[in-house]
Scaffold this active site. Structure first.
Site, PDB file in Angstrom:
ATOM      1  N   CYS A   1       5.700  -7.214   7.329  1.00 33.65           N
ATOM      2  CA  CYS A   1       6.691  -6.767   8.315  1.00 33.65           C
ATOM      3  C   CYS A   1       6.919  -7.887   9.313  1.00 33.65           C
ATOM      4  CB  CYS A   1       6.178  -5.517   9.034  1.00 33.65           C
ATOM      5  SG  CYS A   1       7.387  -4.817  10.176  1.00 33.65           S
TER       6      CYS A   1
ATOM      7  N   CYS B   1      -0.813  -3.061  14.883  1.00 34.17           N
ATOM      8  CA  CYS B   1      -0.575  -2.714  13.478  1.00 34.17           C
ATOM      9  C   CYS B   1      -1.118  -3.771  12.516  1.00 34.17           C
ATOM     10  CB  CYS B   1       0.924  -2.541  13.270  1.00 34.17           C
ATOM     11  SG  CYS B   1       1.401  -2.289  11.552  1.00 34.17           S
TER      12      CYS B   1
ATOM     13  N   GLU C   1       9.297  -2.309   7.887  1.00 30.41           N
ATOM     14  CA  GLU C   1      10.237  -1.611   8.757  1.00 30.41           C
ATOM     15  C   GLU C   1      11.465  -1.236   7.917  1.00 30.41           C
ATOM     16  OE1 GLU C   1      10.671  -0.155  11.706  1.00 30.41           O
ATOM     17  OE2 GLU C   1      12.751   0.073  11.048  1.00 30.41           O
TER      18      GLU C   1
ATOM     19  N   CYS D   1       3.422   8.511   0.960  1.00 33.46           N
ATOM     20  CA  CYS D   1       3.823   7.619   2.054  1.00 33.46           C
ATOM     21  C   CYS D   1       4.008   6.233   1.440  1.00 33.46           C
ATOM     22  CB  CYS D   1       2.731   7.614   3.112  1.00 33.46           C
ATOM     23  SG  CYS D   1       2.991   6.374   4.397  1.00 33.46           S
TER      24      CYS D   1
ATOM     25  N   SER E   1       9.006   5.362  16.373  1.00 36.96           N
ATOM     26  CA  SER E   1       7.708   4.917  16.887  1.00 36.96           C
ATOM     27  C   SER E   1       7.905   4.433  18.310  1.00 36.96           C
ATOM     28  CB  SER E   1       7.164   3.784  16.024  1.00 36.96           C
ATOM     29  OG  SER E   1       6.999   4.245  14.707  1.00 36.96           O
ATOM     30  N   LEU E   2       7.597   5.288  19.250  1.00 41.80           N
ATOM     31  CA  LEU E   2       7.863   4.965  20.662  1.00 41.80           C
ATOM     32  C   LEU E   2       6.654   4.270  21.286  1.00 41.80           C
ATOM     33  CD1 LEU E   2      10.222   5.293  22.580  1.00 41.80           C
ATOM     34  CD2 LEU E   2       9.277   7.476  23.312  1.00 41.80           C
ATOM     35  N   HIS E   3       5.530   4.952  21.294  1.00 42.32           N
ATOM     36  CA  HIS E   3       4.242   4.362  21.683  1.00 42.32           C
ATOM     37  C   HIS E   3       4.126   3.889  23.127  1.00 42.32           C
ATOM     38  CE1 HIS E   3       3.341   4.768  17.513  1.00 42.32           C
ATOM     39  NE2 HIS E   3       3.882   3.668  17.110  1.00 42.32           N
TER      40      HIS E   3
ATOM     41  N   CYS F   1      -1.457   2.408   6.873  1.00 44.95           N
ATOM     42  CA  CYS F   1      -1.157   1.295   5.968  1.00 44.95           C
ATOM     43  C   CYS F   1      -1.364  -0.090   6.576  1.00 44.95           C
ATOM     44  CB  CYS F   1       0.265   1.428   5.473  1.00 44.95           C
ATOM     45  SG  CYS F   1       0.310   2.428   4.002  1.00 44.95           S
TER      46      CYS F   1
ATOM     47  N   GLU G   1       0.832  -1.206   0.000  1.00 41.13           N
ATOM     48  CA  GLU G   1       0.000   0.000   0.000  1.00 41.13           C
ATOM     49  C   GLU G   1       0.859   1.247   0.000  1.00 41.13           C
ATOM     50  OE1 GLU G   1      -3.196  -2.157   2.902  1.00 41.13           O
ATOM     51  OE2 GLU G   1      -2.720  -0.057   3.248  1.00 41.13           O
TER      52      GLU G   1
HETATM   53  N1  SAH Z   1       7.740   0.178  10.612  1.00 44.37           N
HETATM   54  C1  SAH Z   1       7.903   1.567  10.773  1.00 44.37           C
HETATM   55  C2  SAH Z   1       7.198   2.387   9.719  1.00 44.37           C
HETATM   56  C3  SAH Z   1       5.870   1.907   9.243  1.00 44.37           C
HETATM   57  S1  SAH Z   1       4.557   2.037  10.388  1.00 44.37           S
HETATM   58  C4  SAH Z   1       7.455   1.988  12.160  1.00 44.37           C
HETATM   59  O1  SAH Z   1       6.884   1.189  12.867  1.00 44.37           O
HETATM   60  O2  SAH Z   1       7.748   3.117  12.523  1.00 44.37           O
HETATM   61  C5  SAH Z   1       4.194   3.787  10.324  1.00 44.37           C
HETATM   62  C6  SAH Z   1       3.645   4.333  11.606  1.00 44.37           C
HETATM   63  O3  SAH Z   1       2.290   3.902  11.809  1.00 44.37           O
HETATM   64  C7  SAH Z   1       4.414   3.915  12.855  1.00 44.37           C
HETATM   65  O4  SAH Z   1       4.602   5.022  13.700  1.00 44.37           O
HETATM   66  C8  SAH Z   1       3.499   2.903  13.457  1.00 44.37           C
HETATM   67  O5  SAH Z   1       3.761   2.707  14.812  1.00 44.37           O
HETATM   68  C9  SAH Z   1       2.144   3.507  13.160  1.00 44.37           C
HETATM   69  N2  SAH Z   1       1.005   2.614  13.298  1.00 44.37           N
HETATM   70  C10 SAH Z   1       0.910   1.323  12.968  1.00 44.37           C
HETATM   71  N3  SAH Z   1      -0.322   0.851  13.241  1.00 44.37           N
HETATM   72  C11 SAH Z   1      -1.029   1.879  13.743  1.00 44.37           C
HETATM   73  C12 SAH Z   1      -2.379   2.030  14.210  1.00 44.37           C
HETATM   74  N4  SAH Z   1      -3.218   1.018  14.236  1.00 44.37           N
HETATM   75  N5  SAH Z   1      -2.750   3.249  14.655  1.00 44.37           N
HETATM   76  C13 SAH Z   1      -1.879   4.301  14.643  1.00 44.37           C
HETATM   77  N6  SAH Z   1      -0.615   4.226  14.214  1.00 44.37           N
HETATM   78  C14 SAH Z   1      -0.187   3.023  13.775  1.00 44.37           C
HETATM   79 FE1  SF4 Z   2       6.103  -3.265  11.363  1.00 46.63          FE
HETATM   80 FE2  SF4 Z   2       5.926  -0.647  11.859  1.00 46.63          FE
HETATM   81 FE3  SF4 Z   2       3.726  -2.203  11.812  1.00 46.63          FE
HETATM   82 FE4  SF4 Z   2       5.449  -2.448  13.804  1.00 46.63          FE
HETATM   83  S1  SF4 Z   2       4.233  -0.625  13.313  1.00 46.63           S
HETATM   84  S2  SF4 Z   2       4.515  -4.132  12.679  1.00 46.63           S
HETATM   85  S3  SF4 Z   2       7.385  -2.112  12.783  1.00 46.63           S
HETATM   86  S4  SF4 Z   2       5.055  -1.752  10.095  1.00 46.63           S
END
Ligand code: SAH
Ligand code: SF4
Length: 347
Positions: A114, A121, A162, A107, A216-218, A335, A94
């Site tokens: 991944c 995610c 990633e 994007c 991506s800290l979260h 995505c 995507e």
């Molecule tokens: N793998 C990398 C980049 C792709 S994900 C990463 O994890 O940073 C892009 C962003 O979308 C990241 O910040 C990820 O944490 C966030 N993301 C993934 N699933 C999500 C969701 N359900 N709601 C909000 N953000 C999400």
């Molecule tokens: Fe992969 Fe980023 Fe999704 Fe985590 S948030 S599963 S690292 S694409």
């Protein structure tokens, strides 16, 4: 020449020159071909200033990656466009095209699926298939430009996959996409988002590229982060933040931290306090994102008031945080979801 055709759009200019030399062609041809490839041609026949004979030789020895449109969703709120692209082997990824006041941002995805398995995610839930090549990353931007008759000025590596788990291809992509004879998208117009593969953050820092790093800290602590992001069991928050400090020192760039707000999981006052302490001293910006609900995760978005309270607490520690504007919310613009939906269609 070997019978395996070469991925010509992933070649650096000097590699292209070497190949043409082997084919007995003059050096200047390399630049002509490079320009065509990065303008986004999908066939050697479009290279009108190249002889028929050379076009034929090239097509026998090389192929041009293309991202074909499988599906397209257009948001009725803000014109955000979400694409499902397929590559030559049938794998799909995507990509999302967004319009901001300063221009178009694409994007893009860096992997099919991944390996990192983050619990919130959609991409992580679908498993991993393969890495994308540099040319397949570029092809996503080029198809969007062609499909909409536009010029894309900004790129974010925040789609599926990633990026730092596909390091060599991503670095190749970054160098090619910013080449002045190619798409010429400057590093300052590129953001790379990572879940925190620490050794690769050091490696990227040492390359001193001027791109924006998003981490991506979260979560504010290892206990919560390891529950939602398995990568944290290998590279905990302390080592991740050390690598971020190193990145800032080496590149002089501010880091942005992504923080998906999940109701009752990582959005308490205590979490905000802890995050403030942890990030103190780093030149950082925090992007709060209401978590996108993915089927089967059981996660819900934090309430607006919760997010506001979180921002106030961070501000007390001198950390600026903003709520990221969500584009394309009616088309699940984050995505991984379209590919999952599409896989479900065909099951
Ligand atoms: N793998 C990398 C980049 C792709 S994900 C990463 O994890 O940073 C892009 C962003 O979308 C990241 O910040 C990820 O944490 C966030 N993301 C993934 N699933 C999500 C969701 N359900 N709601 C909000 N953000 C999400
Ligand atoms: Fe992969 Fe980023 Fe999704 Fe985590 S948030 S599963 S690292 S694409």
């Amino acid at each position: 020449m070997s019978c395996v055709r070469k991925d010509i759009k992933s070649m650096y200019p000097d590699e292209l020159e070497d190949m043409l030399k082997e084919l007995g062609e003059p050096k200047y041809r390399a630049l002509q071909i490079f320009k065509w490839l990065h303008e986004g041609v999908i066939s050697f026949d479009e290279m009108t200033n190249i002889s028929n004979k050379l076009r034929q030789i090239l097509s026998q020895n090389c192929y041009i990656s293309n991202a074909a449109i499988e599906k397209k969703l257009i948001s009725s709120y803000d014109d955000t466009r979400k694409y499902l692209f397929s590559f030559a082997d049938g794998e799909c990824v995507e990509s999302v095209l967004m319009k901001y006041h300063h221009g178009y941002t694409s994007c893009i995805s860096t992997q099919v699926g991944c390996k990192m398995g983050c619990s919130f995610c959609a991409t992580g839930k679908s498993g991993f298939s393969r890495n994308l090549t540099a040319s397949e990353m570029m092809a996503q931007i080029q198809t969007e430009q062609r499909d909409n008759g536009i010029h894309i000025s900004n790129v974010v590596l925040m789609g599926m996959g990633e990026p730092l788990d596909n390091f060599d291809n991503v670095v190749r992509f970054l160098r090619l996409v910013s080449d002045e004879n190619g798409m010429n998208i400057g590093m300052r117009h590129i953001s790379l988002s990572t879940c925190g593969i620490v050794p690769r953050i050091y490696e990227l820092a040492d390359m001193k590229m001027q791109l924006t790093l998003s981490v991506s800290l979260h979560a504010p602590n290892d206990e919560i982060r390891s529950r939602t992001m398995p990568v944290n069991k290998k590279y905990g928050i302390d080592s991740l933040l050390d690598s971020c400090r190193y990145y800032c020192r080496k590149t002089g760039r501010r880091i942005s931290f992504e923080y998906a707000m999940i109701d009752g999981v990582n959005d308490s006052d205590k979490c905000a306090d802890e995050l403030g302490v942890r990030l103190a001293g780093i030149i950082a910006h925090v992007n709060l994102i209401p978590v996108n609900t993915v089927n089967g995760t059981g996660y819900r978005k934090s309430k607006k008031e919760r997010m506001e309270a979180f921002i106030k607490i961070l501000a007390r520690s001198g950390i600026t945080a903003t709520v990221r504007r969500t584009l394309g919310s009616d088309i699940n613009a984050s995505c991984g979801q379209l590919r999952r939906m599409s896989a479900a269609d065909t099951n």
